[in-house]
Design a protein around this motif. Structure first.
Motif, PDB file in Angstrom:
ATOM      1  N   UNK A 185      -7.261   0.752   3.961  1.00 34.65           N
ATOM      2  CA  UNK A 185      -7.230   2.126   3.449  1.00 34.65           C
ATOM      3  C   UNK A 185      -8.350   2.323   2.431  1.00 34.65           C
ATOM      4  N   UNK A 186      -9.571   1.998   2.835  1.00 38.22           N
ATOM      5  CA  UNK A 186     -10.689   2.021   1.907  1.00 38.22           C
ATOM      6  C   UNK A 186     -11.307   3.370   1.659  1.00 38.22           C
ATOM      7  N   UNK A 187     -11.063   4.369   2.520  1.00 38.35           N
ATOM      8  CA  UNK A 187     -11.639   5.707   2.335  1.00 38.35           C
ATOM      9  C   UNK A 187     -10.903   6.415   1.209  1.00 38.35           C
ATOM     10  N   UNK A 188     -11.540   6.673   0.056  1.00 37.29           N
ATOM     11  CA  UNK A 188     -10.826   7.287  -1.065  1.00 37.29           C
ATOM     12  C   UNK A 188     -10.166   8.616  -0.711  1.00 37.29           C
ATOM     13  N   UNK A 189     -10.804   9.398   0.149  1.00 37.82           N
ATOM     14  CA  UNK A 189     -10.257  10.713   0.476  1.00 37.82           C
ATOM     15  C   UNK A 189      -8.972  10.616   1.283  1.00 37.82           C
ATOM     16  N   UNK A 190      -8.827   9.554   2.048  1.00 35.47           N
ATOM     17  CA  UNK A 190      -7.644   9.416   2.898  1.00 35.47           C
ATOM     18  C   UNK A 190      -6.721   8.300   2.442  1.00 35.47           C
ATOM     19  N   UNK A 191      -7.014   7.696   1.297  1.00 39.58           N
ATOM     20  CA  UNK A 191      -6.292   6.486   0.889  1.00 39.58           C
ATOM     21  C   UNK A 191      -4.802   6.732   0.695  1.00 39.58           C
ATOM     22  N   UNK A 192      -4.429   7.843   0.049  1.00 36.98           N
ATOM     23  CA  UNK A 192      -3.010   8.080  -0.235  1.00 36.98           C
ATOM     24  C   UNK A 192      -2.197   8.176   1.044  1.00 36.98           C
ATOM     25  N   UNK A 193      -2.671   8.996   1.987  1.00 31.59           N
ATOM     26  CA  UNK A 193      -1.940   9.159   3.250  1.00 31.59           C
ATOM     27  C   UNK A 193      -1.929   7.856   4.031  1.00 31.59           C
ATOM     28  N   UNK A 194      -3.040   7.136   4.007  1.00 31.78           N
ATOM     29  CA  UNK A 194      -3.131   5.860   4.720  1.00 31.78           C
ATOM     30  C   UNK A 194      -2.147   4.847   4.156  1.00 31.78           C
ATOM     31  N   UNK A 195      -2.110   4.726   2.847  1.00 31.02           N
ATOM     32  CA  UNK A 195      -1.214   3.763   2.210  1.00 31.02           C
ATOM     33  C   UNK A 195       0.250   4.104   2.478  1.00 31.02           C
ATOM     34  N   UNK A 196       0.580   5.380   2.428  1.00 31.16           N
ATOM     35  CA  UNK A 196       1.984   5.766   2.627  1.00 31.16           C
ATOM     36  C   UNK A 196       2.409   5.626   4.083  1.00 31.16           C
ATOM     37  N   UNK A 197       1.453   5.534   4.977  1.00 31.16           N
ATOM     38  CA  UNK A 197       1.783   5.374   6.400  1.00 31.16           C
ATOM     39  C   UNK A 197       1.883   3.921   6.831  1.00 31.16           C
ATOM     40  N   UNK A 198       1.472   2.988   5.972  1.00 30.08           N
ATOM     41  CA  UNK A 198       1.490   1.579   6.353  1.00 30.08           C
ATOM     42  C   UNK A 198       2.918   1.063   6.503  1.00 30.08           C
ATOM     43  N   UNK A 199       3.162   0.181   7.460  1.00 32.88           N
ATOM     44  CA  UNK A 199       4.472  -0.476   7.519  1.00 32.88           C
ATOM     45  C   UNK A 199       4.668  -1.340   6.282  1.00 32.88           C
ATOM     46  N   UNK A 200       5.916  -1.457   5.837  1.00 30.31           N
ATOM     47  CA  UNK A 200       6.139  -2.108   4.553  1.00 30.31           C
ATOM     48  C   UNK A 200       5.702  -3.572   4.533  1.00 30.31           C
ATOM     49  N   UNK A 201       5.705  -4.268   5.685  1.00 32.73           N
ATOM     50  CA  UNK A 201       5.324  -5.679   5.650  1.00 32.73           C
ATOM     51  C   UNK A 201       3.871  -5.877   5.257  1.00 32.73           C
ATOM     52  N   UNK A 202       3.043  -4.848   5.418  1.00 32.70           N
ATOM     53  CA  UNK A 202       1.639  -4.954   5.001  1.00 32.70           C
ATOM     54  C   UNK A 202       1.474  -4.798   3.492  1.00 32.70           C
ATOM     55  N   UNK A 203       2.557  -4.455   2.807  1.00 25.93           N
ATOM     56  CA  UNK A 203       2.487  -4.223   1.369  1.00 25.93           C
ATOM     57  C   UNK A 203       3.276  -5.260   0.577  1.00 25.93           C
ATOM     58  N   UNK A 204       3.665  -6.346   1.225  1.00 26.62           N
ATOM     59  CA  UNK A 204       4.386  -7.399   0.519  1.00 26.62           C
ATOM     60  C   UNK A 204       3.483  -8.167  -0.450  1.00 26.62           C
ATOM     61  N   UNK A 205       2.235  -8.311  -0.086  1.00 22.58           N
ATOM     62  CA  UNK A 205       1.324  -9.131  -0.882  1.00 22.58           C
ATOM     63  C   UNK A 205       1.051  -8.446  -2.218  1.00 22.58           C
ATOM     64  N   UNK A 206       1.315  -9.104  -3.355  1.00 26.10           N
ATOM     65  CA  UNK A 206       1.066  -8.478  -4.657  1.00 26.10           C
ATOM     66  C   UNK A 206      -0.407  -8.174  -4.879  1.00 26.10           C
ATOM     67  N   UNK A 207      -0.664  -7.237  -5.742  1.00 24.29           N
ATOM     68  CA  UNK A 207      -2.027  -6.783  -5.983  1.00 24.29           C
ATOM     69  C   UNK A 207      -2.884  -7.890  -6.576  1.00 24.29           C
TER      70      UNK A 207
END
Length: 528
Positions: free
Chosen positions: A269-291
């Motif tokens: 989700x590297x495009x700043x203009x689309x990052x919010x929508x991209x991040x919120x559309x990701x399946x949760x398993x892609x967000x397990x890794x801590x920042x």
């Protein structure tokens, strides 16, 4: 600070009755409920488990599921329900990384904003309340693991434990996710929502909403520091307990935004203009890794971010300049905090702590101060053990002397009571008992004296006596703002440099030399 220490700080450990047709709950203790297992909350009736000596209500939602469009949004009110909601089982833990989670990511879900209430039997008089915020580096842990029966039985207080969003879902600060300055800190806002729930509902459970103490260990202790300076937390508590909370480990918003943008790029989700929508559309398993995982440099993101609308300033600065909440504070650390993290690294084979590794460990951790630290913590003082020498140095520099500094700063305007947990041989999980060096009174091990968390041998008689005393101290602090226990020494407030209460199985005692024991003058000189 080295990657080892940063990762270690980021691993601050942790972590039925049949429903009836009752249509009345405990509206107030003045009219005791016919069925003590059923309570009416603002969202609906809940039924937990009631025995002769206590009650437990588990898995109560305090906010709407933070999923879909509510991902990376402040917590929203929970939708009311009809009928009686089952409150006999804890809810799922908030989403966690499989590599840092003891259950490898099982029993986790994004829909996790629930809390648990432990109470004594109903009575006419409202009891004081302790709200417990779990540790786990803001990337793991859960409220359900803290069985609070001892504090309820012996302490005669109400205890609330809670879940809050963790890792990327709780603290990602990408600038596209919200208005300027209003990103990150979603997990901290969850905690505030839980405190508001307590204010609105705890009387129905027999708790006094005007006598709420917030408490936490490790990341939970850091959270308490944050609530002491966060504007929206004001008025939600009247006392605070900070256990082993290295509250200096906070990150400023600009660095957090940069790291969050890198994280978004790495998950596609590297495009700043689309990052919010991209991040919120990701399946949760892609967000397990801590920042923080791949951040090896000086800036890492794990937890709350200051310079935001939720947390406008670094709590350490606010403490130093007298802008913390004017409430009684119980604060402390463990005698051997860092041995736990050294043990974890040893067991994983990351570092074996041979004597020849000691100079490199010091250089990696303390940079240009390594030689001075090595002279203060020579190997021969620790029997030639690099593990113990290194643990002592980091314990003093990162935990003990920071706690000492916080206690002294807060004591200029608050009543502050400081402790050191000092049992040299507390019960520990089995792997910790097979090491070539003792872990001692390490990070998190005092929790077994307050909560029934399991996973280790039982307390021996002397330790059980210390546990009883600690529960009495903690409960009386929750009750009155002053820790005391029958048969224990009087616990004086911090004034100047000390004193501290040393909590020991052979008899607790007031200690005047905490700063000297941990060489805090030396560490203060390095910081100048």
């Amino acid at each position: 600070m080295s990657r080892l220490v940063r990762c270690a700080l980021a691993l601050l450990i942790v972590g039925a009755l049949t429903l009836g047709c009752a249509d009345t709950g405990a509206d107030a203790p003045a009219s005791l409920p016919a069925d003590p297992s059923v309570v009416k909350t603002t969202a609906g009736l809940v039924q937990g488990v009631a025995t002769l000596d206590k009650r437990n209500f588990a898995g109560i939602p305090y906010a709407a599921p933070p999923v879909g469009p509510l991902r990376w949004q402040p917590p929203q009110p929970v939708a009311p329900w009809a009928g009686v909601r089952d409150a006999t089982k804890v809810g799922p833990r908030c989403l966690q990384d499989e590599g840092s989670d003891l259950e490898m990511g099982r029993q986790t879900d994004e829909d996790c904003l629930t809390l648990n209430v432990w109470t004594p039997p109903p009575a006419e008089e409202l009891r004081p309340v302790m709200v417990w915020i779990h540790g786990g580096a803001f990337i793991n842990g859960n409220g359900g693991m803290y069985d609070s029966r001892w504090l309820v039985d012996r302490g005669d207080i109400v205890v609330v434990t809670l879940n809050y969003r963790l890792g990327a879902l709780g603290f990602l600060a990408h600038p596209a996710l919200g208005p300027q300055g209003a990103v990150g800190n979603y997990g901290l806002q969850d905690q505030q929502a839980a405190l508001r729930w307590v204010h609105d509902n705890i009387e129905a459970f027999g708790g006094d909403p005007d006598k709420v103490t917030i408490a936490g260990e490790s990341a939970g202790g850091m959270s308490v520091c944050d609530h002491m300076v966060a504007p929206e937390s004001k008025g939600l508590f009247r006392a605070a307990i900070i256990q082993s909370g290295p509250c200096q480990a906070q990150l400023a918003l600009p660095a957090a935004e940069r790291i969050s943008a890198d994280y978004a790029r790495d998950v596609g989700c590297g495009d700043p203009a689309a990052a919010a929508a991209c991040l919120r559309a990701l399946p949760d398993h892609k967000l397990r890794k801590p920042v923080w995982y791949d951040r090896i440099g000086e800036d890492t993101l794990s937890g709350p971010v200051y310079g935001t609308t939720v947390l406008p300033e670094d709590p350490m600065v606010a403490f130093r300049e007298g802008r913390a909440a004017d409430v009684p504070v119980l604060i402390g650390s463990n005698r051997d905090e860092f041995t736990l993290f050294v043990a974890l690294q040893y067991l994983r084979g990351t570092t074996q702590y041979a004597p020849g590794e000691y100079p490199g460990l010091l250089a990696d951790t303390f940079g240009s101060d390594a030689a001075a630290v090595g002279a203060r913590y020579p190997l021969d003082r620790y029997g030639g053990s690099a593990a113990l020498a290194y643990s002592a140095a980091v314990t003093d520099g990162v935990f003990a002397c920071i706690a000492d500094e916080m206690a002294d700063q807060l004591a200029t305007a608050n009543d502050v009571y400081a402790y050191e947990f000092n049992d040299p041989n507390p019960p520990a999980p089995e792997p910790m008992r097979t090491l070539p060096f003792p872990v001692g009174a390490s990070h998190s091990l005092e929790l077994r004296y307050l909560f029934d968390v399991g996973g280790a041998p039982p307390l021996n008689p002397a330790q059980q006596q210390l546990s009883d005393q600690m529960i009495d101290f903690w409960a009386q602090f929750v009750r009155t703002g002053v820790p005391s226990a029958d048969g224990a020494p009087e616990w004086p407030a911090v004034s100047g440099d000390g004193p501290w209460m040393s909590l020991q199985p052979d008899g607790s005692r007031v200690a005047e030399d905490f700063g000297r024991q941990h060489q805090c003058d030396f560490w203060a000189g390095l910081q100048r």
